[in-house]
Scaffold this motif. Structure first.
Motif, PDB file in Angstrom:
ATOM      1  N   SER A   1       0.834  -1.211   0.000  1.00 39.17           N
ATOM      2  CA  SER A   1       0.000   0.000   0.000  1.00 39.17           C
ATOM      3  C   SER A   1       0.861   1.252   0.000  1.00 39.17           C
ATOM      4  CB  SER A   1      -0.938  -0.003   1.211  1.00 39.17           C
ATOM      5  OG  SER A   1      -0.194   0.081   2.429  1.00 39.17           O
ATOM      6  N   GLY A   2       1.989   1.202   0.726  1.00 40.31           N
ATOM      7  CA  GLY A   2       2.905   2.349   0.707  1.00 40.31           C
ATOM      8  C   GLY A   2       3.484   2.570  -0.666  1.00 40.31           C
ATOM      9  N   THR A   3       3.865   1.485  -1.326  1.00 39.13           N
ATOM     10  CA  THR A   3       4.385   1.591  -2.683  1.00 39.13           C
ATOM     11  C   THR A   3       3.313   2.110  -3.636  1.00 39.13           C
ATOM     12  OG1 THR A   3       5.865  -0.262  -2.253  1.00 39.13           O
ATOM     13  CG2 THR A   3       5.483   0.311  -4.554  1.00 39.13           C
ATOM     14  N   ALA A   4       2.084   1.621  -3.453  1.00 43.65           N
ATOM     15  CA  ALA A   4       0.991   2.067  -4.315  1.00 43.65           C
ATOM     16  C   ALA A   4       0.713   3.556  -4.144  1.00 43.65           C
ATOM     17  CB  ALA A   4      -0.267   1.253  -4.014  1.00 43.65           C
ATOM     18  N   SER A   5       0.783   4.037  -2.902  1.00 48.74           N
ATOM     19  CA  SER A   5       0.555   5.465  -2.654  1.00 48.74           C
ATOM     20  C   SER A   5       1.591   6.324  -3.356  1.00 48.74           C
ATOM     21  CB  SER A   5       0.573   5.729  -1.145  1.00 48.74           C
ATOM     22  OG  SER A   5      -0.443   5.007  -0.496  1.00 48.74           O
ATOM     23  N   GLU A   6       2.846   5.855  -3.359  1.00 51.59           N
ATOM     24  CA  GLU A   6       3.907   6.612  -4.015  1.00 51.59           C
ATOM     25  C   GLU A   6       3.781   6.547  -5.533  1.00 51.59           C
ATOM     26  OE1 GLU A   6       7.542   5.000  -2.569  1.00 51.59           O
ATOM     27  OE2 GLU A   6       7.220   5.676  -0.499  1.00 51.59           O
ATOM     28  N   ALA A   7       3.252   5.417  -6.026  1.00 47.84           N
ATOM     29  CA  ALA A   7       3.150   5.249  -7.472  1.00 47.84           C
ATOM     30  C   ALA A   7       1.878   5.859  -8.048  1.00 47.84           C
ATOM     31  CB  ALA A   7       3.193   3.762  -7.825  1.00 47.84           C
ATOM     32  N   LEU A   8       0.917   6.213  -7.181  1.00 45.74           N
ATOM     33  CA  LEU A   8      -0.373   6.707  -7.669  1.00 45.74           C
ATOM     34  C   LEU A   8      -0.251   7.971  -8.532  1.00 45.74           C
ATOM     35  CD1 LEU A   8      -3.393   6.237  -7.707  1.00 45.74           C
ATOM     36  CD2 LEU A   8      -3.567   7.550  -5.576  1.00 45.74           C
ATOM     37  N   PRO A   9       0.545   8.968  -8.152  1.00 46.22           N
ATOM     38  CA  PRO A   9       0.660  10.152  -9.027  1.00 46.22           C
ATOM     39  C   PRO A   9       1.162   9.802 -10.426  1.00 46.22           C
ATOM     40  CG  PRO A   9       1.538  10.641  -6.855  1.00 46.22           C
ATOM     41  CD  PRO A   9       1.277   9.168  -6.888  1.00 46.22           C
ATOM     42  N   GLN A  10       2.146   8.893 -10.513  1.00 45.82           N
ATOM     43  CA  GLN A  10       2.641   8.493 -11.831  1.00 45.82           C
ATOM     44  C   GLN A  10       1.562   7.760 -12.627  1.00 45.82           C
ATOM     45  OE1 GLN A  10       4.368   7.964  -8.980  1.00 45.82           O
ATOM     46  NE2 GLN A  10       6.025   9.453  -9.289  1.00 45.82           N
ATOM     47  N   ALA A  11       0.788   6.940 -11.944  1.00 45.58           N
ATOM     48  CA  ALA A  11      -0.291   6.222 -12.625  1.00 45.58           C
ATOM     49  C   ALA A  11      -1.357   7.201 -13.131  1.00 45.58           C
ATOM     50  CB  ALA A  11      -0.914   5.202 -11.672  1.00 45.58           C
ATOM     51  N   ILE A  12      -1.674   8.208 -12.316  1.00 41.29           N
ATOM     52  CA  ILE A  12      -2.651   9.214 -12.739  1.00 41.29           C
ATOM     53  C   ILE A  12      -2.103  10.018 -13.912  1.00 41.29           C
ATOM     54  CG2 ILE A  12      -3.808  11.334 -12.027  1.00 41.29           C
ATOM     55  CD1 ILE A  12      -4.143  10.132  -9.262  1.00 41.29           C
ATOM     56  N   ASP A  13      -0.816  10.339 -13.854  1.00 37.66           N
ATOM     57  CA  ASP A  13      -0.189  11.083 -14.951  1.00 37.66           C
ATOM     58  C   ASP A  13      -0.360  10.336 -16.268  1.00 37.66           C
ATOM     59  OD1 ASP A  13       2.370  11.630 -16.734  1.00 37.66           O
ATOM     60  OD2 ASP A  13       2.108  13.388 -15.465  1.00 37.66           O
ATOM     61  N   ARG A  14      -0.112   9.025 -16.243  1.00 38.74           N
ATOM     62  CA  ARG A  14      -0.268   8.235 -17.474  1.00 38.74           C
ATOM     63  C   ARG A  14      -1.733   8.187 -17.916  1.00 38.74           C
ATOM     64  NH1 ARG A  14       3.526   5.037 -14.682  1.00 38.74           N
ATOM     65  NH2 ARG A  14       1.854   3.655 -13.944  1.00 38.74           N
ATOM     66  N   ALA A  15      -2.640   8.067 -16.946  1.00 39.09           N
ATOM     67  CA  ALA A  15      -4.064   8.005 -17.274  1.00 39.09           C
ATOM     68  C   ALA A  15      -4.562   9.316 -17.870  1.00 39.09           C
ATOM     69  CB  ALA A  15      -4.869   7.651 -16.023  1.00 39.09           C
ATOM     70  N   LEU A  16      -4.014  10.446 -17.410  1.00 38.01           N
ATOM     71  CA  LEU A  16      -4.436  11.753 -17.922  1.00 38.01           C
ATOM     72  C   LEU A  16      -4.030  11.968 -19.372  1.00 38.01           C
ATOM     73  CD1 LEU A  16      -3.688  14.107 -14.878  1.00 38.01           C
ATOM     74  CD2 LEU A  16      -5.925  13.443 -15.775  1.00 38.01           C
ATOM     75  N   GLN A  17      -3.139  11.136 -19.882  1.00 34.70           N
ATOM     76  CA  GLN A  17      -2.701  11.273 -21.266  1.00 34.70           C
ATOM     77  C   GLN A  17      -3.597  10.525 -22.244  1.00 34.70           C
ATOM     78  OE1 GLN A  17       1.668  10.778 -21.766  1.00 34.70           O
ATOM     79  NE2 GLN A  17       1.789  10.753 -19.537  1.00 34.70           N
ATOM     80  N   THR A  18      -4.612   9.846 -21.735  1.00 37.17           N
ATOM     81  CA  THR A  18      -5.520   9.100 -22.603  1.00 37.17           C
ATOM     82  C   THR A  18      -6.576  10.037 -23.196  1.00 37.17           C
ATOM     83  OG1 THR A  18      -7.012   8.581 -20.771  1.00 37.17           O
ATOM     84  CG2 THR A  18      -5.203   7.032 -21.208  1.00 37.17           C
ATOM     85  N   PRO A  19      -7.103   9.702 -24.378  1.00 29.08           N
ATOM     86  CA  PRO A  19      -8.136  10.557 -25.000  1.00 29.08           C
ATOM     87  C   PRO A  19      -9.378  10.731 -24.135  1.00 29.08           C
ATOM     88  CG  PRO A  19      -7.228   9.015 -26.602  1.00 29.08           C
ATOM     89  CD  PRO A  19      -6.680   8.605 -25.263  1.00 29.08           C
ATOM     90  N   LEU A  20      -9.806   9.672 -23.427  1.00 34.06           N
ATOM     91  CA  LEU A  20     -11.003   9.788 -22.592  1.00 34.06           C
ATOM     92  C   LEU A  20     -10.800  10.798 -21.467  1.00 34.06           C
ATOM     93  CD1 LEU A  20     -12.253   6.078 -22.303  1.00 34.06           C
ATOM     94  CD2 LEU A  20     -13.379   7.984 -23.476  1.00 34.06           C
ATOM     95  N   ALA A  21      -9.639  10.733 -20.798  1.00 40.34           N
ATOM     96  CA  ALA A  21      -9.356  11.677 -19.716  1.00 40.34           C
ATOM     97  C   ALA A  21      -9.249  13.091 -20.259  1.00 40.34           C
ATOM     98  CB  ALA A  21      -8.060  11.271 -19.009  1.00 40.34           C
ATOM     99  N   GLU A  22      -8.640  13.238 -21.424  1.00 44.10           N
ATOM    100  CA  GLU A  22      -8.511  14.566 -22.018  1.00 44.10           C
ATOM    101  C   GLU A  22      -9.868  15.155 -22.358  1.00 44.10           C
ATOM    102  OE1 GLU A  22      -6.701  15.892 -26.189  1.00 44.10           O
ATOM    103  OE2 GLU A  22      -5.114  15.376 -24.750  1.00 44.10           O
ATOM    104  N   ARG A  23     -10.765  14.327 -22.896  1.00 44.37           N
ATOM    105  CA  ARG A  23     -12.111  14.817 -23.216  1.00 44.37           C
ATOM    106  C   ARG A  23     -12.877  15.186 -21.947  1.00 44.37           C
ATOM    107  NH1 ARG A  23     -11.927  10.882 -27.439  1.00 44.37           N
ATOM    108  NH2 ARG A  23     -12.955   9.311 -26.134  1.00 44.37           N
ATOM    109  N   ALA A  24     -12.706  14.391 -20.892  1.00 44.20           N
ATOM    110  CA  ALA A  24     -13.379  14.705 -19.624  1.00 44.20           C
ATOM    111  C   ALA A  24     -12.864  16.024 -19.055  1.00 44.20           C
ATOM    112  CB  ALA A  24     -13.156  13.571 -18.627  1.00 44.20           C
ATOM    113  N   TRP A  25     -11.574  16.252 -19.143  1.00 39.16           N
ATOM    114  CA  TRP A  25     -10.975  17.505 -18.669  1.00 39.16           C
ATOM    115  C   TRP A  25     -11.485  18.688 -19.492  1.00 39.16           C
ATOM    116  CZ3 TRP A  25      -8.468  19.812 -14.868  1.00 39.16           C
ATOM    117  CH2 TRP A  25      -7.698  20.951 -15.131  1.00 39.16           C
ATOM    118  N   ALA A  26     -11.524  18.515 -20.815  1.00 36.04           N
ATOM    119  CA  ALA A  26     -11.997  19.596 -21.687  1.00 36.04           C
ATOM    120  C   ALA A  26     -13.464  19.913 -21.407  1.00 36.04           C
ATOM    121  CB  ALA A  26     -11.800  19.204 -23.152  1.00 36.04           C
ATOM    122  N   ARG A  27     -14.283  18.873 -21.221  1.00 36.78           N
ATOM    123  CA  ARG A  27     -15.702  19.083 -20.949  1.00 36.78           C
ATOM    124  C   ARG A  27     -15.904  19.799 -19.618  1.00 36.78           C
ATOM    125  NH1 ARG A  27     -17.024  14.469 -22.254  1.00 36.78           N
ATOM    126  NH2 ARG A  27     -16.994  13.405 -20.226  1.00 36.78           N
TER     127      ARG A  27
END
Length: 330
Positions: free
Chosen positions: A107-133
């Motif tokens: 869980s500690g490792t997951a907490s540290e890795a979560l920002p990087q995982a979110i960063d990768r997810a934000l680069q997807t077209p679906l996340a980009e469209r949600a942000w734009a909307r």
């Protein structure tokens, strides 16, 4: 009888028509019109990139695509998600019973890795469209409020903000954190504030003024330059060059003002050194239209200076050619 040579300039400094100095009234008009050019650059940029909802939405997407800005957003979203997600329980639920004791370490490792995982997810077209909307909806509501609002529109908690619930839901699904995670956050935790309600009254007057000024200022500047040319009878070639100088100086002053605003915002409005690179990128993206307009106007001014100088250099040759043609015809 031998013809006597008459110089173009006499002893009192009077010059031929092409080399006279523009009158003071011409130069005053050029100075005033150049000041209007400086204001017009700012007004047209604000209207196109800040006030216009489509322009703001495009700008917000460009911010999300920037690595440093996205990194800051990922850290903020990760911190908020960790407030509602039990990472230890999530890790334990995904492990075989024999490995359940390792859930704490994972869980500690997951907490540290979560920002990087979110960063990768934000680069997807679906996340980009949600942000734009989310940005489009928030900006449209803000502009509606600035235009006077309606019974259906009001601020929530004293702010106008981007609601990223849909974006968080998408991130939660991609990261295996469960569905509807955005709805688990408190309203204040799933919003990114654009403006406080105490700032709306001041912004309302500014928006209404800028919409008119973004059209009026360029027109007034053009009329000022045309008036300067009309008043510079006998010295229009030199006046044209001086108009180019005035336009270029106004644009360069606009670039200097942008650089000062960037330095002030980065040095005085950012709470910590670690956040400054991201804020610098936000400012650069947000004022890209300001910079491009100023550079374009600088080029226009330089072109007018060149045309004015060429006209002054070629005018004596044109007059001499005309005189020779008239003499031959005689």
């Amino acid at each position: 009888m031998r013809a006597r040579y008459v110089p173009a300039d006499d002893h009192r400094g009077q010059t031929t028509t092409g080399r006279r100095r523009p009158p003071l009234s011409t130069r005053v008009l050029i100075a005033l019109a150049s000041a209007l050019v400086l204001l017009a650059i700012l007004a047209t940029w604000i209207r196109a990139q800040i006030i216009d909802t489509s322009g703001w939405t495009q700008t917000s997407v460009r911010m999300l695509r920037d690595e440093r800005v996205r990194g800051e957003l990922s850290s903020v979203l990760a911190e908020r998600l960790l407030g509602v997600v039990d990472v230890r329980q999530l890790a334990a639920g995904n492990l075989p019973p024999a490995l359940a004791p390792l859930a704490g370490a994972l869980s500690g490792t997951a907490s540290e890795a979560l920002p990087q995982a979110i960063d990768r997810a934000l680069q997807t077209p679906l996340a980009e469209r949600a942000w734009a909307r989310a940005n489009r909806v928030a900006h449209a509501q803000m502009i509606a409020l600035l235009d006077g609002g309606s019974a259906a529109l009001s601020t929530h908690g004293g702010v106008v903000a981007i609601d990223v619930r849909v974006l968080l839901d998408e991130l939660g699904r991609r990261l295996g954190l469960g569905g509807g995670i955005g709805g688990k956050l408190a309203l204040t935790e799933r919003r990114i504030v654009l403006v406080h309600s105490t700032q709306l009254r001041l912004a309302q007057g500014a928006v209404k003024s800028l919409r008119g000024l973004s059209v009026a200022l360029p027109v007034l500047a053009l009329l000022g330059f045309l008036g300067a040319l009309l008043l510079a009878a006998g010295a229009r070639r030199r006046a044209l060059a001086e108009i180019g100088v005035g336009i270029a100086l106004a644009a360069l002053a606009s670039l200097a003002l942008r650089a000062y605003a960037e330095s002030y915002a980065t040095d005085n409005l950012v709470p910590g050194e670690a956040h400054r690179p991201a804020v610098h990128q936000v400012f650069a993206i947000l004022t890209d239209g300001w910079q491009s307009r100023a550079l374009w106007v600088t080029g226009l001014g330089a072109l007018l200076v060149l045309l004015g100088l060429l006209a002054r250099l070629l005018a004596p040759r044109v007059r001499a050619s005309g005189a020779r043609a008239a003499s031959s015809a005689g």
